[in-house]
Design a protein around this motif. Structure first.
Motif, PDB file in Angstrom:
ATOM      1  N   GLU A  88       0.832  -1.209   0.000  1.00 41.97           N
ATOM      2  CA  GLU A  88       0.000   0.000   0.000  1.00 41.97           C
ATOM      3  C   GLU A  88       0.871   1.265   0.000  1.00 41.97           C
ATOM      4  N   LEU A  89       1.915   1.240   0.825  1.00 42.45           N
ATOM      5  CA  LEU A  89       2.831   2.392   0.897  1.00 42.45           C
ATOM      6  C   LEU A  89       3.439   2.681  -0.487  1.00 42.45           C
ATOM      7  N   ILE A  90       3.930   1.644  -1.125  1.00 40.53           N
ATOM      8  CA  ILE A  90       4.626   1.832  -2.417  1.00 40.53           C
ATOM      9  C   ILE A  90       3.625   2.276  -3.490  1.00 40.53           C
ATOM     10  N   ASN A  91       2.451   1.669  -3.482  1.00 41.19           N
ATOM     11  CA  ASN A  91       1.461   2.044  -4.504  1.00 41.19           C
ATOM     12  C   ASN A  91       0.952   3.470  -4.311  1.00 41.19           C
ATOM     13  N   ASN A  92       1.037   3.978  -3.087  1.00 35.73           N
ATOM     14  CA  ASN A  92       0.626   5.367  -2.851  1.00 35.73           C
ATOM     15  C   ASN A  92       1.690   6.371  -3.277  1.00 35.73           C
ATOM     16  N   ASN A  93       2.903   5.887  -3.526  1.00 40.63           N
ATOM     17  CA  ASN A  93       3.967   6.805  -3.964  1.00 40.63           C
ATOM     18  C   ASN A  93       3.754   7.122  -5.445  1.00 40.63           C
ATOM     19  N   PRO A  94       3.884   8.409  -5.816  1.00 34.11           N
ATOM     20  CA  PRO A  94       3.601   8.741  -7.219  1.00 34.11           C
ATOM     21  C   PRO A  94       4.558   8.087  -8.221  1.00 34.11           C
ATOM     22  N   TYR A  95       5.800   7.845  -7.820  1.00 33.26           N
ATOM     23  CA  TYR A  95       6.771   7.283  -8.782  1.00 33.26           C
ATOM     24  C   TYR A  95       6.526   5.797  -9.007  1.00 33.26           C
ATOM     25  N   GLY A  96       7.037   5.304 -10.136  1.00 31.95           N
ATOM     26  CA  GLY A  96       6.862   3.873 -10.425  1.00 31.95           C
ATOM     27  C   GLY A  96       7.997   3.311 -11.251  1.00 31.95           C
ATOM     28  N   ASN A  97       9.229   3.729 -10.954  1.00 37.85           N
ATOM     29  CA  ASN A  97      10.354   3.251 -11.768  1.00 37.85           C
ATOM     30  C   ASN A  97      10.730   1.820 -11.404  1.00 37.85           C
TER      31      ASN A  97
END
Ligand code: NAD
Length: 498
Positions: free
Chosen positions: A399-408
């Motif tokens: 959930e934390l990572i998916n809420n971050n705008p970046y996706g590299n």
């Protein structure tokens, strides 16, 4: 020794001032059984009269493939010279710079397969009717590069573009253009005709020129959010195809069932290697549950890394690119402290040898107890700073990572296949490592950033590899009927063909 190349243009020329390779495409004298360099200061350019007028897009695909085969060989032979230029201008360690060259050369090697990569598709769709596709070059393309991979990123761009029959205007980073110039020299040496690969320098003005120039059909950009958004907007407003690969905030998730030593070694390497100046640096670690007990051992590893000039054989990490970059990183560290994070390793003002006293060094730094609202979490720090967050479950980490705008990029460290499978399918990030800290895929795949890490039409925005060619070509689809019945009426065929 004299080498033969399958070049279409041969040159007699004085060594150019930018040529740090001392490659002389000169014709020596042959005296008393020895080849001897002429002492003349007058040179005569020599062209192959059979190919002077051939345009690149009409050259045969086999001749382009031949040139790429020679280019990859030349890059391999001159790896150390390119790497030295990178270390001198960019600061990364010599070993790391050689990796920069190798990962770029792999794209050239992939581009050598252009004969297969550009194959179209064909289907007999009805009796005597065939449909087939043709992939054609776009024309003039441009590449705008960041400072952090002075060889790899230019090599993500120009080999595929020119292999497809385009020409390219490449703008290296103004902070470290040396490697790109050496690559251009090698491309020429391999037989890339004049005008096919061009290098221009400068900063925003040059970039704006490339975005506005009517002859340029497509722009590949890799760099920061600010520049990329500007280039995407201005380039597309002028009708160009633009792919902009932007910033990143890559998270590594550590499960308590991971192999401890392996995981900590990988974390320290990918957080602090290249002084954190990689778009695929693992800059944020998320410890799940009991895995947080390993934090002190991670600090021990980070503390042992040697900070020095990149040509020193024992250097683990070199300096940051500029004084401004150093100040920015130091300010972000301080902002973490001010906002309540725990500075468990402070790399500001590290001890370096006398020779490097004036350098832009920041040592490995670790901020623990970081929360998502803090600047040090929200900003891409782009320095040797690892921020640590703790969560209770794998679901919380996702959930934390998916809420971050970046996706590299992202990675999970675990010995549990079920956890790994769940992570790879639930995470909204373009490149995922399972026990591999943020992998840049090999070029038979492609670089596939996601979310705010990329701008452009995702169906064609691919930097390298087979799918990278989609960006540099236009597909034509031909439907042909060569045998049809003779007709004796004059009625127009107005109904929809089926
Ligand atoms: P940068 O954006 O400052 O510079 C990149 C290029 O853009 C340079 O050629 C520069 O001349 C030009 N430029 C700089 N500012 C500009 C502006 N305001 N307007 C127009 N053009 C401008 O980036 P950098 O500092 O050289 O590189 C670091 C950044 O690149 C980081 O954010 C990193 O994440 C990103 N990066 C991304 C990837 C990826 O694949 N997504 C790969 C490598 C680096």
């Amino acid at each position: 020794a004299i080498r033969t190349f399958s070049t279409s243009i041969r040159y007699l020329q004085p060594v150019s001032p930018v040529n740090s390779l001392n490659i002389k495409r000169t014709t020596p004298l042959f005296i008393n059984g020895e080849f001897v360099e002429s002492k003349t200061d007058k040179w005569i350019p020599l062209y192959n009269p059979a190919t002077n007028d051939l345009t690149w897009r009409k050259s045969s695909i086999l001749s382009r493939q031949r040139i790429l085969l020679d280019l990859q060989l030349l890059i391999r032979e001159h790896t150390d010279k390119i790497a030295k230029a990178i270390t001198e201008e960019q600061g990364k360690t010599f070993a790391d710079a050689k990796g920069d060259v190798l990962r770029g050369r792999q794209v050239v090697e992939t581009a050598c397969g252009i004969t297969n990569l550009l194959m179209g598709e064909k289907l007999t769709v009805a009796t005597d009717m065939d449909t087939y596709t043709i992939r054609e070059p776009l024309g003039v393309t441009a590449g705008i590069c960041p400072f952090n991979f002075p060889a790899m990123i230019p090599l993500w761009m120009f080999p595929l573009s020119i292999a497809a029959g385009n020409t390219m205007i490449l703008k290296p980073s103004e902070r470290d253009p040396g490697a790109a110039l050496i690559l251009a020299q090698l491309a020429k040496e391999a037989g890339v005709p004049n005008g096919v690969l061009n290098i221009v320098h400068g900063s925003i003005d040059t970039v704006s020129f490339l975005c506005d120039n009517e002859h340029i059909k497509a722009i590949s950009f890799v760099g920061s959010d600010r520049a990329g958004k500007y280039i995407y907007k201005r380039g597309t407003a002028n009708g160009k195809r633009v792919q902009a690969n932007l910033g990143a905030k890559n998270h590594g998730v550590v499960m308590p069932d991971a192999n401890k030593n392996y995981t900590l070694n990988q974390l320290a390497g990918s957080a602090f290697g290249a002084a954190g100046q990689r778009c695929m640096a693992l800059s944020t670690v998320v410890f799940v549950g009991e895995a947080k007990e390993w934090i002190p051992e991670l600090v021990d590893r980070a503390r042992k890394l040697k900070i020095s000039g990149g040509m020193e054989p024992d250097a683990d990490l070199g300096p940051l690119i500029t004084r401004q970059a150093k100040e920015r990183v130091e300010n972000l560290i301080q902002s973490g402290v001010d906002q309540g994070a725990k500075l468990i390793l402070d790399g500001r003002n590290p001890t370096v040898s006398e020779k490097y006293k004036g350098g832009n060094f920041v040592g490995p730094t670790i901020l623990a107890d970081v929360k998502p609202h803090m600047e040090c979490y929200k900003e891409e720090i782009f320095g040797p700073v690892l921020v640590i967050l703790n969560v209770d479950t794998l679901d919380d980490a996702v959930e934390l990572i998916n809420n971050n705008p970046y996706g590299n990029g992202t990675a999970i460290f675990t010995s549990n296949g079920s956890n790994a499978r769940y992570f790879t399918t639930s995470i909204e990030v373009g490149q995922i490592g399972v026990n591999v800290p943020i992998p840049v895929p090999l070029p038979m795949f492609s670089f596939t950033g996601n979310k705010a890490s990329i701008q452009g039409d995702i169906s064609i925005c691919k930097l390298d590899g087979k799918s990278g060619l989609q960006f540099y070509t236009q597909t034509k689809t031909v439907t042909a009927l060569w045998r049809h019945e003779d007709v004796d009426h004059t009625k127009s065929a107005v109904t929809m063909p089926t």
